[in-house]
Design an enzyme around this catalytic site. Structure first.
Site, PDB file in Angstrom:
ATOM      1  N   ASN A  13       0.886  -1.278   0.004  1.00  0.00           N
ATOM      2  CA  ASN A  13       0.070  -0.021   0.010  1.00  0.00           C
ATOM      3  C   ASN A  13       1.056   1.178   0.021  1.00  0.00           C
ATOM      4  O   ASN A  13       1.568   1.608   1.081  1.00  0.00           O
ATOM      5  CB  ASN A  13      -0.855   0.142   1.231  1.00  0.00           C
ATOM      6  CG  ASN A  13      -1.737   1.219   1.351  1.00  0.00           C
ATOM      7  OD1 ASN A  13      -1.908   2.148   0.365  1.00  0.00           O
ATOM      8  ND2 ASN A  13      -2.335   1.512   2.512  1.00  0.00           N
ATOM      9  N   TRP A  14       0.900   1.858  -1.235  1.00  0.00           N
ATOM     10  CA  TRP A  14       2.102   2.928  -1.245  1.00  0.00           C
ATOM     11  C   TRP A  14       1.409   4.370  -0.639  1.00  0.00           C
ATOM     12  O   TRP A  14       1.978   5.240  -0.476  1.00  0.00           O
ATOM     13  CB  TRP A  14       2.301   3.325  -2.830  1.00  0.00           C
ATOM     14  CG  TRP A  14       3.166   2.128  -3.431  1.00  0.00           C
ATOM     15  CD1 TRP A  14       3.604   0.935  -2.779  1.00  0.00           C
ATOM     16  CD2 TRP A  14       3.492   2.330  -4.827  1.00  0.00           C
ATOM     17  NE1 TRP A  14       4.231   0.345  -3.884  1.00  0.00           N
ATOM     18  CE2 TRP A  14       4.391   0.865  -4.911  1.00  0.00           C
ATOM     19  CE3 TRP A  14       3.476   3.276  -5.856  1.00  0.00           C
ATOM     20  CZ2 TRP A  14       4.972   0.526  -6.220  1.00  0.00           C
ATOM     21  CZ3 TRP A  14       4.227   2.826  -7.144  1.00  0.00           C
ATOM     22  CH2 TRP A  14       4.814   1.445  -7.171  1.00  0.00           C
ATOM     23  N   LYS A  15       0.159   4.390  -0.306  1.00  0.00           N
ATOM     24  CA  LYS A  15      -0.585   5.478   0.328  1.00  0.00           C
ATOM     25  C   LYS A  15      -0.290   6.658  -0.608  1.00  0.00           C
ATOM     26  O   LYS A  15      -0.104   6.554  -1.925  1.00  0.00           O
ATOM     27  CB  LYS A  15       0.088   5.691   1.765  1.00  0.00           C
ATOM     28  CG  LYS A  15      -0.066   4.361   2.742  1.00  0.00           C
ATOM     29  CD  LYS A  15       0.112   4.899   4.331  1.00  0.00           C
ATOM     30  CE  LYS A  15       0.117   3.311   4.768  1.00  0.00           C
ATOM     31  NZ  LYS A  15      -0.143   3.537   6.285  1.00  0.00           N
ATOM     32  N   HIS A  98      -9.711   0.761   4.479  1.00  0.00           N
ATOM     33  CA  HIS A  98      -8.336   1.343   5.327  1.00  0.00           C
ATOM     34  C   HIS A  98      -8.665   2.164   6.296  1.00  0.00           C
ATOM     35  O   HIS A  98      -9.387   3.067   6.477  1.00  0.00           O
ATOM     36  CB  HIS A  98      -7.386   1.918   4.275  1.00  0.00           C
ATOM     37  CG  HIS A  98      -5.999   1.825   5.077  1.00  0.00           C
ATOM     38  ND1 HIS A  98      -5.497   2.590   5.852  1.00  0.00           N
ATOM     39  CD2 HIS A  98      -4.988   0.970   4.828  1.00  0.00           C
ATOM     40  CE1 HIS A  98      -4.154   2.505   6.046  1.00  0.00           C
ATOM     41  NE2 HIS A  98      -4.039   1.392   5.475  1.00  0.00           N
ATOM     42  N   GLU A 100      -7.014   4.648   7.801  1.00  0.00           N
ATOM     43  CA  GLU A 100      -6.829   5.886   7.669  1.00  0.00           C
ATOM     44  C   GLU A 100      -7.950   6.320   6.743  1.00  0.00           C
ATOM     45  O   GLU A 100      -8.420   7.718   7.121  1.00  0.00           O
ATOM     46  CB  GLU A 100      -5.589   6.240   6.677  1.00  0.00           C
ATOM     47  CG  GLU A 100      -4.252   6.032   7.313  1.00  0.00           C
ATOM     48  CD  GLU A 100      -3.089   5.460   6.644  1.00  0.00           C
ATOM     49  OE1 GLU A 100      -3.017   5.546   5.413  1.00  0.00           O
ATOM     50  OE2 GLU A 100      -2.141   4.900   7.332  1.00  0.00           O
ATOM     51  N   GLU A 170      -5.872  -5.305  10.349  1.00  0.00           N
ATOM     52  CA  GLU A 170      -4.998  -4.257  10.618  1.00  0.00           C
ATOM     53  C   GLU A 170      -5.025  -3.169  11.986  1.00  0.00           C
ATOM     54  O   GLU A 170      -5.881  -2.739  11.817  1.00  0.00           O
ATOM     55  CB  GLU A 170      -4.901  -3.121   9.269  1.00  0.00           C
ATOM     56  CG  GLU A 170      -4.536  -3.735   8.001  1.00  0.00           C
ATOM     57  CD  GLU A 170      -3.902  -2.738   7.196  1.00  0.00           C
ATOM     58  OE1 GLU A 170      -2.717  -3.136   6.707  1.00  0.00           O
ATOM     59  OE2 GLU A 170      -4.480  -1.705   7.055  1.00  0.00           O
ATOM     60  N   GLY A 176       2.208   2.066  10.685  1.00  0.00           N
ATOM     61  CA  GLY A 176       2.954   3.123  10.611  1.00  0.00           C
ATOM     62  C   GLY A 176       3.817   3.375  11.831  1.00  0.00           C
ATOM     63  O   GLY A 176       4.263   4.404  11.979  1.00  0.00           O
ATOM     64  N   SER A 216       2.889  -2.396  10.436  1.00  0.00           N
ATOM     65  CA  SER A 216       4.497  -2.332  10.520  1.00  0.00           C
ATOM     66  C   SER A 216       5.201  -3.735  10.085  1.00  0.00           C
ATOM     67  O   SER A 216       6.094  -4.132  11.040  1.00  0.00           O
ATOM     68  CB  SER A 216       4.877  -2.009  11.923  1.00  0.00           C
ATOM     69  OG  SER A 216       4.383  -0.576  11.990  1.00  0.00           O
ATOM     70  N   GLY A 237       2.459  -1.380   4.210  1.00  0.00           N
ATOM     71  CA  GLY A 237       2.910   0.247   3.840  1.00  0.00           C
ATOM     72  C   GLY A 237       4.045   0.572   3.769  1.00  0.00           C
ATOM     73  O   GLY A 237       4.658   0.472   2.752  1.00  0.00           O
ATOM     74  N   GLY A 238       4.712   1.024   4.803  1.00  0.00           N
ATOM     75  CA  GLY A 238       5.973   1.782   4.974  1.00  0.00           C
ATOM     76  C   GLY A 238       7.130   0.826   4.067  1.00  0.00           C
ATOM     77  O   GLY A 238       7.847   1.345   3.223  1.00  0.00           O
TER      78      GLY A 238
HETATM   79  C1  PEP Z   1      -0.885   0.087   5.702  1.00  0.00           C
HETATM   80  O1  PEP Z   1      -1.005   1.129   5.502  1.00  0.00           O
HETATM   81  O2  PEP Z   1      -1.945  -0.676   5.605  1.00  0.00           O
HETATM   82  C2  PEP Z   1       0.074  -0.362   6.942  1.00  0.00           C
HETATM   83  C3  PEP Z   1       0.094  -1.688   7.399  1.00  0.00           C
HETATM   84  O3  PEP Z   1       1.169   0.428   6.761  1.00  0.00           O
HETATM   85  P1  PEP Z   1       2.371   0.194   7.580  1.00  0.00           P
HETATM   86  O4  PEP Z   1       2.869  -1.341   7.022  1.00  0.00           O
HETATM   87  O5  PEP Z   1       3.239   1.109   7.445  1.00  0.00           O
HETATM   88  O6  PEP Z   1       2.129  -0.065   8.973  1.00  0.00           O
END
Ligand code: PEP
Length: 262
Positions: A13-15, A98, A100, A170, A176, A216, A237-238
């Site tokens: 997930n590049w956000k 998601h 966010e 999640e 994050g 994470s 994500g990251g």
């Molecule tokens: C996400 O955005 O779905 C996510 C899990 O982010 P991260 O891996 O950065 O925690």
């Protein structure tokens, strides 16, 4: 169907990140690494990068996805993109619900349900996110929250309609933050979610749905997470923004001892 027959999925997930040039570079690395990945691979990119990344991934083992969609097919919805438009642009998958989107943009369980329906109707694989906040976990509301999100999110669809469904657990406190759920915490939540799927639509359905862990995920913790019987992949994500890290996650080994970092 058992965990062995659920093909793992690693989705990035590049956000709201990366220029077009950076997106092309990263997607080339993902494309090249996808052939030797331990499961299916997808990248969920910003709307503006769909065409460019789609051109890179075309014909490869890596799938293209988006991060959200609107539930209507077309019309006066300034700023929105429909599921059909995503499919038309080459997407095979889309994230819905998601945390966010839920936290910052007001996506409710009702909206998630509508978006899920739109994604399914457009032939997309919906990656439907659920998860509790830290406050909810600490006040022992985790199971109630997950149950509500699953019940409301999947409301009104038959098992046949939900054939492509992917669920992502999640925990909001792990997204994050660098704070990952332990493999045992992830397994406990995934088993609970599978139980909810079973309650709604029976054992065969529950066993067929892939449940990804997100929060994470890194090259260091992916193997122990993937070794859990109900963890069928990861939403990343990251770490999906760094080619080396994401490629290592794509090449996870589920053979790690389950007790590695519990
Ligand atoms: C996400 O955005 O779905 C996510 C899990 O982010 P991260 O891996 O950065 O925690």
């Amino acid at each position: 169907m058992s965990s062995a027959s659920r093909r793992p999925l690693i989705a990035g997930n590049w956000k709201m990140n990366l220029t077009l040039a950076q997106s092309v570079d990263l997607s080339r690395a993902v494309r090249d690494g996808a052939a030797s990945a331990s499961g299916e691979v997808a990248v969920c990119v910003p709307f503006t990068a769909i065409a460019a990344v789609g051109a890179v991934l075309k014909g490869s083992a890596a799938a293209l996805g988006a991060q959200d969609c609107h539930w209507e097919t077309q019309g006066a919805f300034t700023g929105e993109v429909s599921a059909g438009m995503l499919a038309d642009a080459g997407c095979a998958a889309v994230i819905v619900g998601h945390s966010e989107r839920r936290r910052l943009f007001g996506d409710s369980d009702e909206w998630v349900n509508k978006k899920l329906g739109a994604a399914l109707k457009a032939g997309l694989t919906p990656i439907a996110c659920v998860g509790e906040t830290l406050e909810e976990r600490e006040s022992r509301k985790t199971w109630r929250i997950l149950q509500t999100q699953v019940e409301q999110g999947l409301k009104g669809f038959s098992p046949a309609e939900l054939a492509k469904l992917v669920v992502a657990y999640e925990p909001v406190w792990a997204i994050g933050t660098g704070r990952t759920a332990t493999p045992a915490q992830a397994q406990e939540a995934h088993a609970f979610l599978r139980g909810q799927l079973r309650r709604l639509h029976g054992e065969a359905f529950a066993q067929s749905v892939r449940i990804l862990y997100g929060g994470s995920v890194t090259p260091e913790n992916v193997d122990a997470l993937m070794a859990q019987p109900d963890v069928d992949g990861a939403l990343v994500g990251g770490a999906s923004l760094k080619a080396d890290a994401f490629l290592r996650i794509m090449r996870f080994s589920a053979a790690a001892p389950a007790s590695a970092d519990q």
